[in-house]
Design an enzyme around this catalytic site. Structure first.
Site, PDB file in Angstrom:
ATOM      1  N   LYS A   1      31.039   9.436  -1.696  1.00  0.00           N
ATOM      2  CA  LYS A   1      31.911   9.542  -0.527  1.00  0.00           C
ATOM      3  C   LYS A   1      31.122   9.193   0.725  1.00  0.00           C
ATOM      4  O   LYS A   1      29.896   9.296   0.740  1.00  0.00           O
ATOM      5  CB  LYS A   1      32.480  10.957  -0.411  1.00  0.00           C
ATOM      6  CG  LYS A   1      31.392  11.998  -0.242  1.00  0.00           C
ATOM      7  CD  LYS A   1      31.939  13.392  -0.256  1.00  0.00           C
ATOM      8  CE  LYS A   1      30.846  14.399  -0.056  1.00  0.00           C
ATOM      9  NZ  LYS A   1      30.142  14.286   1.237  1.00  0.00           N
TER      10      LYS A   1
ATOM     11  N   HIS B   1      21.049  10.244   7.364  1.00  0.00           N
ATOM     12  CA  HIS B   1      20.884  10.990   6.107  1.00  0.00           C
ATOM     13  C   HIS B   1      21.656  10.318   4.988  1.00  0.00           C
ATOM     14  O   HIS B   1      22.626   9.589   5.239  1.00  0.00           O
ATOM     15  CB  HIS B   1      21.381  12.442   6.278  1.00  0.00           C
ATOM     16  CG  HIS B   1      22.860  12.527   6.505  1.00  0.00           C
ATOM     17  ND1 HIS B   1      23.437  12.335   7.738  1.00  0.00           N
ATOM     18  CD2 HIS B   1      23.892  12.737   5.644  1.00  0.00           C
ATOM     19  CE1 HIS B   1      24.756  12.433   7.637  1.00  0.00           C
ATOM     20  NE2 HIS B   1      25.060  12.667   6.362  1.00  0.00           N
TER      21      HIS B   1
ATOM     22  N   CYS C   1      30.714  19.986   3.684  1.00  0.00           N
ATOM     23  CA  CYS C   1      31.272  19.321   2.495  1.00  0.00           C
ATOM     24  C   CYS C   1      31.831  20.288   1.465  1.00  0.00           C
ATOM     25  O   CYS C   1      32.838  19.997   0.823  1.00  0.00           O
ATOM     26  CB  CYS C   1      30.242  18.360   1.911  1.00  0.00           C
ATOM     27  SG  CYS C   1      29.989  16.973   3.040  1.00  0.00           S
TER      28      CYS C   1
ATOM     29  N   HIS D   1      26.003   6.998   2.473  1.00  0.00           N
ATOM     30  CA  HIS D   1      26.315   6.263   3.701  1.00  0.00           C
ATOM     31  C   HIS D   1      25.568   4.937   3.809  1.00  0.00           C
ATOM     32  O   HIS D   1      24.387   4.867   3.458  1.00  0.00           O
ATOM     33  CB  HIS D   1      25.910   7.100   4.923  1.00  0.00           C
ATOM     34  CG  HIS D   1      26.605   8.418   5.050  1.00  0.00           C
ATOM     35  ND1 HIS D   1      27.967   8.562   5.019  1.00  0.00           N
ATOM     36  CD2 HIS D   1      26.102   9.675   5.241  1.00  0.00           C
ATOM     37  CE1 HIS D   1      28.279   9.835   5.192  1.00  0.00           C
ATOM     38  NE2 HIS D   1      27.171  10.536   5.305  1.00  0.00           N
TER      39      HIS D   1
ATOM     40  N   ASP E   1      26.950  12.303  -0.986  1.00  0.00           N
ATOM     41  CA  ASP E   1      27.166  11.761   0.342  1.00  0.00           C
ATOM     42  C   ASP E   1      26.413  10.424   0.309  1.00  0.00           C
ATOM     43  O   ASP E   1      25.236  10.376  -0.081  1.00  0.00           O
ATOM     44  CB  ASP E   1      26.543  12.738   1.354  1.00  0.00           C
ATOM     45  CG  ASP E   1      27.172  12.689   2.722  1.00  0.00           C
ATOM     46  OD1 ASP E   1      28.397  12.490   2.819  1.00  0.00           O
ATOM     47  OD2 ASP E   1      26.435  12.870   3.714  1.00  0.00           O
TER      48      ASP E   1
ATOM     49  N   ASP F   1      26.965  17.502  -3.221  1.00  0.00           N
ATOM     50  CA  ASP F   1      25.879  16.960  -2.403  1.00  0.00           C
ATOM     51  C   ASP F   1      24.525  17.662  -2.546  1.00  0.00           C
ATOM     52  O   ASP F   1      23.852  17.941  -1.542  1.00  0.00           O
ATOM     53  CB  ASP F   1      26.288  16.955  -0.917  1.00  0.00           C
ATOM     54  CG  ASP F   1      27.525  16.111  -0.646  1.00  0.00           C
ATOM     55  OD1 ASP F   1      28.086  15.549  -1.601  1.00  0.00           O
ATOM     56  OD2 ASP F   1      27.942  16.024   0.524  1.00  0.00           O
TER      57      ASP F   1
HETATM   58  C1  VGL Z   1      27.327  16.928   4.962  1.00  0.00           C
HETATM   59  C2  VGL Z   1      27.009  16.704   7.201  1.00  0.00           C
HETATM   60  C3  VGL Z   1      27.039  15.338   7.099  1.00  0.00           C
HETATM   61  C4  VGL Z   1      27.468  17.842   3.772  1.00  0.00           C
HETATM   62  C5  VGL Z   1      27.373  15.561   4.830  1.00  0.00           C
HETATM   63  O1  VGL Z   1      27.185  17.416   2.644  1.00  0.00           O
HETATM   64  O2  VGL Z   1      27.861  19.009   3.985  1.00  0.00           O
HETATM   65  N1  VGL Z   1      27.160  17.488   6.151  1.00  0.00           N
HETATM   66  N2  VGL Z   1      27.227  14.780   5.906  1.00  0.00           N
HETATM   67 ZN    ZN Z   2      26.978  12.681   5.652  1.00  0.00          ZN
END
Ligand code: VGL
Ligand code: ZN
Length: 208
Positions: free
Chosen positions: A109, A86, A154, A54, A52, A10
């Protein structure tokens, strides 16, 4: 002996400076990643980046679940921290940091709005598996170097699942930064990963 792969977790704009869920000094992991990418490329070892990813309707977003950002709630029976919006698919915040060198393969993901997905292997309910484990096993990879954002979410859950799936895991400690809702969350996460079998590794230990 099997092969090794680098997993970059990420390293996306929203977790870097100016991003929606910016992690302190998140950008500083980019040169560490690039150094390892060069090394893995030289040895023809696989480099995987995770994203990440979404939908705007994702229920981990505080606004979609009537939660307060940073507080703990529950989503479909699982504990859930409420996050700012995010890494919305295809938006600027979801793109890799502009200075990050190319990866061989990207694993997405967090697409299911009903469940969060910290690990690059499984969603938080362990109901759905990404392609990552299969890709690695098909290529005879048994050793993973894991780093990225964020240490306490993550990265942590990716490392713990990798260990559970039987991989030898090196956590690239200087290549990670954490959210730290509580100031010691990243330190605790590293302890947990170490106690679960991860080998703590520093990129400075590599020559050149
Ligand atoms: C993450 C919070 C929400 C991460 C992803 O990549 O660590 N943290 N979504
Ligand atoms: Zn996230």
């Amino acid at each position: 002996m099997g092969k090794k792969a680098l997993i970059l977790v990420d390293i996306q704009n929203d977790f870097c400076e100016g991003g929606a869920l910016a992690v302190k000094d998140g950008d500083l992991v980019v040169p560490v990643a690039n150094k390892l990418i060069s090394l893995f490329n030289q040895n023809s070892d696989l480099v995987i980046g995770t994203k990440d990813w979404h939908p705007a309707s994702h229920k981990s977003f505080a606004i979609n679940s009537n939660g307060n950002i940073g507080e703990l709630g529950e989503l479909n029976g699982l504990p859930q921290v409420w996050w700012p919006v995010h890494c919305v698919e295809n938006e600027y915040g979801s793109k890799f940091h502009k200075n990050l060198k190319g990866v061989d393969l990207t694993i997405f993901k967090g697409q299911d709005p009903e469940v969060d997905s910290y690990s690059a292997f499984f969603d938080n309910g362990k109901k759905h598996k990404t392609d990552l484990d299969k890709v690695l096993k098909d290529k005879g990879i048994d050793t993973l170097y894991i780093m990225g954002l964020a240490t306490d979410y993550c990265v942590k859950f990716t490392v713990l699942d990798a260990l559970e799936l039987g991989y030898k895991v090196y956590l690239v400690e200087d290549g990670c930064r954490g959210v730290n809702i509580s100031c010691d969350d990243s330190i605790k996460a590293i302890e947990t990963m170490k106690n679960s079998g991860a080998i703590i590794f520093n990129s400075n230990d590599l020559k050149a």
